[in-house]
Write a protein that holds these residues in place. Structure first.
Motif, PDB file in Angstrom:
ATOM      1  N   LEU A  20       0.894  -1.252  -0.050  1.00 44.35           N
ATOM      2  CA  LEU A  20       0.009  -0.218  -0.103  1.00 44.35           C
ATOM      3  C   LEU A  20       0.897   1.227  -0.004  1.00 44.35           C
ATOM      4  N   ARG A  24       0.989   4.119  -2.905  1.00 43.80           N
ATOM      5  CA  ARG A  24       0.646   5.461  -2.608  1.00 43.80           C
ATOM      6  C   ARG A  24       1.787   6.372  -3.205  1.00 43.80           C
ATOM      7  N   GLN A  27       1.258   6.202  -7.048  1.00 43.28           N
ATOM      8  CA  GLN A  27      -0.150   7.211  -7.288  1.00 43.28           C
ATOM      9  C   GLN A  27       0.309   8.568  -7.319  1.00 43.28           C
ATOM     10  N   ALA A  28       1.004   9.029  -6.089  1.00 45.56           N
ATOM     11  CA  ALA A  28       1.309  10.525  -5.855  1.00 45.56           C
ATOM     12  C   ALA A  28       2.259  11.063  -6.966  1.00 45.56           C
ATOM     13  N   TYR A  59      -8.840   0.052  -3.513  1.00 43.94           N
ATOM     14  CA  TYR A  59      -8.817   1.121  -2.608  1.00 43.94           C
ATOM     15  C   TYR A  59      -9.157   2.250  -3.442  1.00 43.94           C
ATOM     16  N   PHE A  61      -8.443   5.321  -3.487  1.00 44.73           N
ATOM     17  CA  PHE A  61      -7.431   6.413  -3.724  1.00 44.73           C
ATOM     18  C   PHE A  61      -6.246   5.758  -4.558  1.00 44.73           C
ATOM     19  N   PHE A  62      -6.576   4.913  -5.347  1.00 40.31           N
ATOM     20  CA  PHE A  62      -5.692   4.003  -6.347  1.00 40.31           C
ATOM     21  C   PHE A  62      -6.355   4.315  -7.614  1.00 40.31           C
ATOM     22  N   GLY A 130      -4.815  14.321  -1.422  1.00 39.04           N
ATOM     23  CA  GLY A 130      -4.568  13.565  -0.177  1.00 39.04           C
ATOM     24  C   GLY A 130      -4.690  14.490   0.954  1.00 39.04           C
ATOM     25  N   GLY A 279      -6.209   6.821   5.417  1.00 37.30           N
ATOM     26  CA  GLY A 279      -5.481   7.809   4.419  1.00 37.30           C
ATOM     27  C   GLY A 279      -5.925   9.013   4.300  1.00 37.30           C
ATOM     28  N   LEU A 282      -3.848  11.855   5.845  1.00 43.75           N
ATOM     29  CA  LEU A 282      -2.375  11.794   5.734  1.00 43.75           C
ATOM     30  C   LEU A 282      -1.542  13.211   6.146  1.00 43.75           C
ATOM     31  N   ALA A 320      -5.730   3.497   2.191  1.00 43.47           N
ATOM     32  CA  ALA A 320      -5.818   4.193   0.880  1.00 43.47           C
ATOM     33  C   ALA A 320      -7.137   4.349   0.248  1.00 43.47           C
TER      34      ALA A 320
END
Lengths: 592, 237
Positions: A20, A24, A27-28, A59, A61-62, A130, A279, A282, A320
């Motif tokens: 994860l 993350r 993805q960022a 998830y 956020f992905f 995020g 998540g 953050l 996430a």
């Protein structure tokens, strides 16, 4: 990309459990998880491509396709809606020229909804790449739109945009206490570790996440396992809409929490802890890392703690975007780098938890209470509260109150007294314990906050008489459908069917059989689902239907039989294909 | 002395470590199921085998048998819930039995017959799902997948390949294939794999074999799934 991923894998020790964290970071950097990245990760971690895809898919956020360079997610909690979220989101959409659910053509900005971000005391809120942005209004949106057009990196944005407050309106037993770093560990050492566990037993402390399992019993069960490698896990994944007390505790009292986890490690003889941070928080990650580093420096964490030969450390793992990861076995799955799907039980985590080793999973507030009990003793804690619910409860109060924020009240406090504390007036009802808890009407304010009456993990959302019950139920029901992991049939399909059924009533197409259908479906979900999510997903509907049957009845436009949808609207596609729009191509709704 | 629990009023012997399902099958009692298979690790997702254990609903395939349990399986209530759950499986996918070559051999259909299901009850979701016909010998029609993960488990546990995984969440759950292209032809799946033959519905089909047995002469055309299942499950190693 090869170098980036190689460094990332190096930084995460090539551990599969860190998947994860690795995703993350990807993805960022790339605004999505590129296919090449998945292939690279698959080769280097020895995981099937399909495993990594399943985690990316799970998830929220992905993403497998690129989001904007600035990705904005508006919190979709009912409290955000009550604070005019929808019109602000539309305004944002207009100002940034980006549709809801879309990425702008130039790839600069994307806009979408997300589940409650834990800012109900200072909504409407959003996440930008995020990071939490509370108290949105038009001037703030204008400023954000300008910064996005200037393409200014987030790190250079004015700090005020991200300023999160900690409104604490009422303190009690815990929040009035003091705790010097290391104090509870030394107290436990002086008293003896067995005696300290007895004090926690004596305090009758029960889990603060909502389920209310006896803490001392859980720790004892774990400590008595023959397997010597054991884990301490803090559940800081407070995803229940309307809950934000852990956010405040993590920001203000991180020392207490870490102390409580360290204390637990002594009592169950564990050397490794995990802090599973949702998540959405953050913004708390770096401050918490700094706090851990400070405690390591001061000999309160790491090897040879306080010179006593104790060894324990904590790793922070960020979620996430998944509500179900607040369920302890789903949380453990997530910690192991997998999709958050609740395990079959038994075995329970105390015997087979993280990596199938004995594990305790406890709420932030539980660890904090335990740290204080180690100093002051069990009777100090049990002196407040009720026979079955000792001590105090820290509530997150939001909704229709002039003072949203944190309130610490003794268990057993009547709801009426809590409403007085937060100056709420003209109250229609309260969602106690969040959507998965209980909706109470204004005829029930004599009821008490307690495991034996009204349990709550901390969420307390107040609705005044101007609010629409069905709108609330609709928001909560859709939330559960969005967050269902999809593992078991009743929840995967049932939450969608329930949402459709509620929408049908809300949109004015209900007929008399629909209420019976709702009840039947609600009962099926409650009894047959795999875990707490499905078992409670129908609560908002069942609770309000029992209390306000007249509201549901009033939505029924067709007493005997009626079409479940708008006939004329359904013909739109056919009209378009046939290039027709004459009167013969339209239908009137029966009963009109 | 042998330990027992009560299943629908009958004493069922069991050994330590057995689930309610395993003990029930060993004693010759059928509990409706789809995702359970005696050869693979119990999964517990379909919830058709939900039984009432001392007042609480548990999946018989994953819940351990314990001495003194009172288990109710064949009650009107349990079978009504099972019928609803089966209907949910029908409406979430695209199951058109009359045009499906698995008809008559399909366990989803077999369970529906067994539970006397005569309609779909719920609104159809009509999801858009693809077909993967890329493999020379095997075809996947995702419209018929019920996410029982039997192919996932068979591929991992018996074939040692991990060809399949269940991805997505909620109603967007989907079966995916472990290959760089995501297509079956680029995976390690072969026609002789156990995973190829394990699908309870018509989602995984072997090409060039359709209709070798005519409709009307198939498994569930003449025997209830309870008989067929008891024959197969109790003879498993």
């Amino acid at each position: 990309m090869n170098d980036f991923i190689a460094q990332l894998l190096e930084a995460n020790g090539h551990r599969k459990t860190r998947l994860l964290a690795i995703l993350r970071a990807i993805q960022a950097t790339y605004f999505h998880i590129p296919k090449e990245a998945i292939t690279l990760l698959s080769r280097s971690l020895g995981l099937p491509v399909s495993h990594i895809i399943s985690v990316v898919d799970f998830y929220s956020f992905f993403h497998s396709t690129p989001r904007g360079q600035y990705d904005i997610l508006f919190s979709d909690s009912i409290t955000d809606h009550m604070l005019d979220k929808q019109s602000l989101m539309n305004y944002f959409s207009h100002q940034c020229q980006v549709g809801i659910g879309q990425v702008r053509k130039d790839g600069r900005v994307s806009l979408d909804n997300t589940a409650c971000t834990g800012m109900c005391d200072q909504g409407p809120a959003a996440l930008i790449n995020g990071y939490a942005v509370p108290r949105l209004d038009r001037p703030k949106i204008d400023l954000i739109a300008k910064l996005i057009e200037q393409e200014l990196p987030l790190a250079e944005w004015p700090e005020t945009i991200f300023q999160v407050d900690d409104p604490i309106w009422k303190t009690g037993l815990l929040l009035n206490s003091r705790l010097a770093p290391g104090e509870s560990l030394l107290a436990a050492d002086a008293r003896g570790l067995d005696a300290t566990l007895n004090e926690i037993d004596q305090s009758k402390l029960r889990g603060r996440g909502g389920a209310g399992f006896k803490t001392a019993l859980k720790w004892r069960l774990c400590a008595s396992e023959p397997e010597q490698e054991r884990f301490v896990v803090c559940n800081a994944d407070e995803g229940e809409p309307g809950t934000f007390k852990d956010r405040v505790l993590l920001n203000r009292y991180a020392d207490w929490l870490i102390e409580g986890m360290t204390l637990a490690s002594l009592l169950i003889k564990s050397q490794q802890g995990f802090l599973y941070l949702r998540g959405e928080y953050l913004h708390l990650f770096e401050p918490l890392q700094a706090k851990l580093a400070e405690r390591r420096l001061n000999g309160l964490l790491g090897d040879n703690i306080l010179g006593k030969g104790w060894s324990f450390d904590i790793e922070i793992c960020l979620g996430a975007g998944s509500y179900i990861c607040g369920e302890e076995s789903a949380l453990i799955e997530s910690l192991e780098g997998r999709s958050g799907i609740a395990r079959n039980r038994p075995p329970y985590p105390v015997t087979e938890g993280y990596l199938n080793k004995p594990t305790i999973v406890d709420n932030v507030e539980t660890f904090i209470a335990a740290a204080h009990i180690a100093i002051h003793g069990g009777n100090w804690f049990a002196a407040q509260g009720t026979e079955q619910s000792s001590g105090t409860k820290i509530l997150s109060i939001s909704g229709d109150t002039p003072q949203p924020g944190i309130y610490e009240v003794p268990f057993g406090t009547p709801v009426a007294a809590i409403l007085e504390d937060c100056l709420a007036e003209d109250v229609l009802g309260i969602q106690v314990g969040g959507p998965s808890g209980t909706f109470i009407s204004n005829r029930e304010f004599h009821r008490r906050l307690a495991f034996e009456d009204l349990p709550s993990g901390g969420s307390f959302i107040i609705f005044n008489k101007q609010r629409d019950i069905l709108e609330i139920v609709r928001n909560f029901t859709h939330f559960f459908a969005d967050e269902s992991c999809g593992f078991c049939t009743p929840c995967r399909v049932g939450t969608i069917l329930l949402s459709e059924q509620i929408d049908k009533l809300y949109d004015g197409y209900g007929s008399v059989g629909d209420i019976v259908a709702l009840q039947e479906l609600g009962h099926l979900l409650k009894t047959n689902s795999h875990c707490g999510l499905g078992q409670t997903a129908a609560n908002p509907m069942l609770n309000t239907l029992a209390r306000y049957p007249e509201i549901y009845q009033s939505k029924i436009k067709f007493p005997h039989f009626g079409p479940g949808f708008n006939l004329d609207e359904a013909l739109q596609a056919a009209r378009k294909i046939a290039h027709r729009d004459d009167s013969e191509a339209h239908l009137s709704q029966s009963g009109d | 002395m042998t330990q027992t629990f009560m299943l629908d009023g009958l004493a069922i012997p069991f050994e330590d470590g057995q689930t309610i399902m395993e003990a029930a099958i060993a004693a010759g009692h059928y509990i409706p199921h789809l995702c359970y298979h005696p050869d693979f690790t119990p999964y517990g997702s379909c919830k058709l085998c939900n039984v009432n254990v001392n007042g609480k609903i548990c999946a018989a395939c994953t819940f351990p048998a314990m001495a003194g349990q009172t288990v109710i399986s064949e009650s009107e209530e349990q079978n009504r819930d099972r019928q609803r759950i089966t209907q949910m499986l029908f409406v979430e996918g695209n199951h058109f039995c009359p045009s499906c070559e698995k008809s008559g051999n399909c366990q989803l259909q077999g369970v529906a017959y067994h539970l006397k299901m005569t309609d779909d009850h719920f609104n159809h979701q009509f999801p858009h799902r693809e077909i993967d016909a890329s493999h020379p010998d095997i075809l996947i029609d995702f419209n018929r997948c019920i996410f029982c993960a039997l192919c996932v488990r068979a591929s991992q546990e018996e074939d040692g390949k991990a060809v399949f995984a269940i991805s997505g969440r909620g109603i967007n759950k989907r079966l995916i294939i472990n290959s760089d292209s995501g297509q079956l032809k680029d995976s390690e799946l072969t026609v002789n794999d156990r995973a190829t033959h394990i699908c309870p519905t018509g989602a995984i089909l072997i090409k060039h074999t359709a209709y070798q047995v005519p409709i009307g002469d198939r498994q569930f055309d003449h025997h209830s799934i309870s008989e067929v299942s008891m024959d197969q499950d109790s003879s498993a190693p």
